[in-house]
Motif scaffolding. Structure first.
Motif, PDB file in Angstrom:
ATOM      1  N   MET A   1     -23.312  -7.748 -22.083  1.00  0.00           N
ATOM      2  CA  MET A   1     -23.245  -7.338 -23.489  1.00  0.00           C
ATOM      3  C   MET A   1     -24.477  -7.822 -24.261  1.00  0.00           C
ATOM      4  SD  MET A   1     -20.385  -5.572 -23.805  1.00  0.00           S
ATOM      5  CE  MET A   1     -20.998  -4.886 -22.250  1.00  0.00           C
ATOM      6  N   ALA A   2     -24.932  -9.027 -23.945  1.00  0.00           N
ATOM      7  CA  ALA A   2     -26.151  -9.528 -24.593  1.00  0.00           C
ATOM      8  C   ALA A   2     -27.339  -8.641 -24.251  1.00  0.00           C
ATOM      9  CB  ALA A   2     -26.413 -10.973 -24.152  1.00  0.00           C
ATOM     10  N   ALA A   3     -27.416  -8.232 -22.983  1.00  0.00           N
ATOM     11  CA  ALA A   3     -28.496  -7.331 -22.577  1.00  0.00           C
ATOM     12  C   ALA A   3     -28.381  -5.996 -23.300  1.00  0.00           C
ATOM     13  CB  ALA A   3     -28.450  -7.115 -21.065  1.00  0.00           C
ATOM     14  N   GLY A   4     -27.177  -5.445 -23.390  1.00  0.00           N
ATOM     15  CA  GLY A   4     -26.976  -4.165 -24.049  1.00  0.00           C
ATOM     16  C   GLY A   4     -27.339  -4.203 -25.521  1.00  0.00           C
ATOM     17  N   LEU A   5     -26.964  -5.283 -26.196  1.00  0.00           N
ATOM     18  CA  LEU A   5     -27.305  -5.422 -27.614  1.00  0.00           C
ATOM     19  C   LEU A   5     -28.810  -5.468 -27.817  1.00  0.00           C
ATOM     20  CD1 LEU A   5     -24.602  -7.964 -28.806  1.00  0.00           C
ATOM     21  CD2 LEU A   5     -25.098  -5.762 -29.901  1.00  0.00           C
ATOM     22  N   ALA A   6     -29.495  -6.282 -27.011  1.00  0.00           N
ATOM     23  CA  ALA A   6     -30.950  -6.402 -27.143  1.00  0.00           C
ATOM     24  C   ALA A   6     -31.635  -5.085 -26.814  1.00  0.00           C
ATOM     25  CB  ALA A   6     -31.461  -7.517 -26.230  1.00  0.00           C
ATOM     26  N   ASN A   7     -31.151  -4.401 -25.789  1.00  0.00           N
ATOM     27  CA  ASN A   7     -31.756  -3.144 -25.369  1.00  0.00           C
ATOM     28  C   ASN A   7     -31.550  -2.053 -26.418  1.00  0.00           C
ATOM     29  OD1 ASN A   7     -33.093  -1.473 -23.385  1.00  0.00           O
ATOM     30  ND2 ASN A   7     -31.100  -0.565 -22.944  1.00  0.00           N
ATOM     31  N   LEU A   8     -30.335  -1.942 -26.950  1.00  0.00           N
ATOM     32  CA  LEU A   8     -30.050  -0.928 -27.959  1.00  0.00           C
ATOM     33  C   LEU A   8     -30.858  -1.187 -29.229  1.00  0.00           C
ATOM     34  CD1 LEU A   8     -28.454   1.554 -28.829  1.00  0.00           C
ATOM     35  CD2 LEU A   8     -26.573   0.033 -29.497  1.00  0.00           C
ATOM     36  N   THR A   9     -30.974  -2.444 -29.604  1.00  0.00           N
ATOM     37  CA  THR A   9     -31.767  -2.784 -30.795  1.00  0.00           C
ATOM     38  C   THR A   9     -33.220  -2.372 -30.604  1.00  0.00           C
ATOM     39  OG1 THR A   9     -30.323  -4.642 -31.368  1.00  0.00           O
ATOM     40  CG2 THR A   9     -32.570  -4.687 -32.254  1.00  0.00           C
ATOM     41  N   TYR A  10     -33.804  -2.690 -29.460  1.00  0.00           N
ATOM     42  CA  TYR A  10     -35.188  -2.310 -29.177  1.00  0.00           C
ATOM     43  C   TYR A  10     -35.325  -0.788 -29.193  1.00  0.00           C
ATOM     44  CZ  TYR A  10     -39.747  -2.108 -26.899  1.00  0.00           C
ATOM     45  OH  TYR A  10     -41.072  -1.859 -26.618  1.00  0.00           O
ATOM     46  N   HIS A  11     -34.401  -0.120 -28.555  1.00  0.00           N
ATOM     47  CA  HIS A  11     -34.420   1.335 -28.456  1.00  0.00           C
ATOM     48  C   HIS A  11     -34.465   1.979 -29.840  1.00  0.00           C
ATOM     49  CE1 HIS A  11     -32.587   5.328 -28.145  1.00  0.00           C
ATOM     50  NE2 HIS A  11     -32.772   5.322 -26.832  1.00  0.00           N
ATOM     51  N   LEU A  12     -33.584   1.530 -30.726  1.00  0.00           N
ATOM     52  CA  LEU A  12     -33.496   2.135 -32.059  1.00  0.00           C
ATOM     53  C   LEU A  12     -34.691   1.751 -32.926  1.00  0.00           C
ATOM     54  CD1 LEU A  12     -29.679   1.624 -32.721  1.00  0.00           C
ATOM     55  CD2 LEU A  12     -30.835   3.727 -32.019  1.00  0.00           C
ATOM     56  N   GLU A  13     -35.127   0.504 -32.868  1.00  0.00           N
ATOM     57  CA  GLU A  13     -36.233   0.053 -33.698  1.00  0.00           C
ATOM     58  C   GLU A  13     -37.561   0.694 -33.303  1.00  0.00           C
ATOM     59  OE1 GLU A  13     -36.241  -4.200 -33.525  1.00  0.00           O
ATOM     60  OE2 GLU A  13     -34.606  -4.409 -34.999  1.00  0.00           O
TER      61      GLU A  13
END
Length: 428
Positions: free
Chosen positions: A308-320
């Motif tokens: 979940m930590a990986a998913g949060l960081a990845n999704l944040t990078y993706h959107l930003e």
């Protein structure tokens, strides 16, 4: 070293566990859009672990999030409150477009589809499921039972009654010669006829773009037209977004949005890219559907803290970093470049796709007969040139699959296209 590892692989792992290349390679590390094998060879990666390394290899933001979480706690199961799981679920629920959404995390797309089938059949009190011809939904017993691709269906036994619908493949089949409007109308008529001969099914499960099937897709609006028929019978629509989700198609964040005039699906399943290599899958559904189970359930590894930590960081990078927009811009350039290259190769039947999800179908020149040997030859030639791609298709694995990380830049796209052009020319 690789030869020894290959022998050990063959001695302890199943014969049906496929390996690419006549001389399989061991990938030891990666960075950005590149990976290296155990012999030190560097490759431009245009397949991303089967569309799973969505953002980039060794993305610092994700690796730091994983390391930081590992230093606190890796796993506790769903029996305890889990802050990273709640935070990622909140974001996915909002992004899904499904009203009053609930999210259940799994460890893979197979498991996500399996969970969606459990929910649909329980909610609707029916074990009949509609699926698309040429489809692929995973390798569990129930997922194989709804897979419409002979090459990935090792058994006809299933806990479900599956009825297959026309429409997932635009360029083949009995309606291929029709224009888009008439194609959709013919597929809708076929669906209506099918429903007239069976008890109401629980759901239609469909990939907006068929992944393993060779990146085939219907005209935009087909599933919206299907939805009008399904709603008349109370049949649910499950959009399998395991490969099309997270903006890979460029034009939309979810594949269903190309068919969205009737609104979001009742359920969507996701996996692959959200974890950028970590094992995350899941189902999003309306609360009344998600909460229909009347027995206890947990997920031991679904939603574990480190993923979940990986998913949060990845999704944040993706959107930003607007990777969806990058997929649209760079993917559009790449597909046109590949079409220009393929125009001079008679074995190429079609170059299709959207964003950074591109298929190149190969046939024996002058025919519609699939040529899996040609696909294998191009796969080998591309690897020799320093490029990793995939293959698939419902016609004897004769489609090359091109799906780089969404952070691919123009120079890398041009480099990969040049290598692939040379590999295709080796067929001449």
């Amino acid at each position: 070293m690789t030869d020894d590892l290959l022998g050990r692989h063959r001695s302890v792992l199943p014969d049906w566990l496929a390996l690419y290349y006549e001389e399989p390679i061991e990938i030891t590390h990666g960075e950005g859009r590149h990976v290296w094998d155990s012999d030190g060879n560097r490759y431009l990666d245009f397949f991303g672990g089967i569309l799973t390394t969505m953002t980039a290899h060794a993305l610092p933001e994700v690796t730091k999030a994983v390391a930081d979480q590992a230093g606190r706690i890796v796993h506790s199961s769903t029996l305890y409150l889990n802050r990273p799981m709640v935070e990622l679920a909140e974001r996915i629920a909002q992004l899904s477009g499904i009203p009053d959404a609930r999210v259940f995390f799994t460890t893979s797309g197979t498991e996500a589809n399996d969970a969606a089938l459990l929910l649909a059949t329980t909610y609707r009190r029916s074990n009949t499921v509609l699926a698309m011809r040429n489809s692929y939904h995973g390798r569990s017993f129930s997922a194989v039972g709804i897979t419409g691709n002979r090459g990935w269906s090792p058994t006809s036994m299933s806990p479900l009654q599956t009825l297959y619908v026309h429409g997932g493949v635009r360029g083949r089949g009995p309606f291929a010669a029709l224009d888009d409007y008439d194609f959709v109308a013919a597929c809708v008529d076929d669906l209506k006829d099918l429903l007239g001969h069976t008890r109401p099914p629980a759901a239609l499960i469909a990939e907006p773009i068929q992944g393993v099937g060779g990146f085939t897709s219907p005209p935009d609006g087909l599933y919206a037209a299907f939805r009008e028929v399904l709603d008349q019978h109370g049949i649910l629509w499950i959009s399998d977004e395991v490969q099309t989700g997270w903006g890979r198609t460029g034009e939309h964040f979810w594949g269903w949005q190309a068919h969205g005039r009737s609104g979001p699906p009742d359920m969507l399943t996701f996996a692959k890219g959200i974890g950028n290599g970590m094992s995350i899958g899941g189902v999003v559904a309306r609360a009344e559907i998600m909460n229909c189970l009347d027995a206890n359930s947990i997920s031991t590894f679904g939603g574990t803290q480190i993923t979940m930590a990986a998913g949060l960081a990845n999704l944040t990078y993706h959107l930003e970093h607007d990777l969806q927009g990058n997929a649209r811009r760079v993917g559009g350039m790449l597909i046109e470049r590949l079409r220009a290259a393929a125009a001079h190769v008679p074995a190429v039947r079609e170059v299709r796709g959207r964003g950074l999800m591109i298929g190149i179908e190969l046939t024996r020149p002058g025919t519609d007969e699939a040529d899996p040997q040609a696909a294998s030859a191009v796969l080998e030639a591309a690897r020799a040139g320093g490029l990793l791609i995939g293959k698939g298709g419902g016609h004897d694995t004769s489609c090359l699959r091109v799906a780089p990380p969404l952070s691919l830049n123009v120079a890398e796209a041009e480099e990969g296209a040049a290598i692939l052009e040379e590999a295709l020319r080796s067929l001449l």
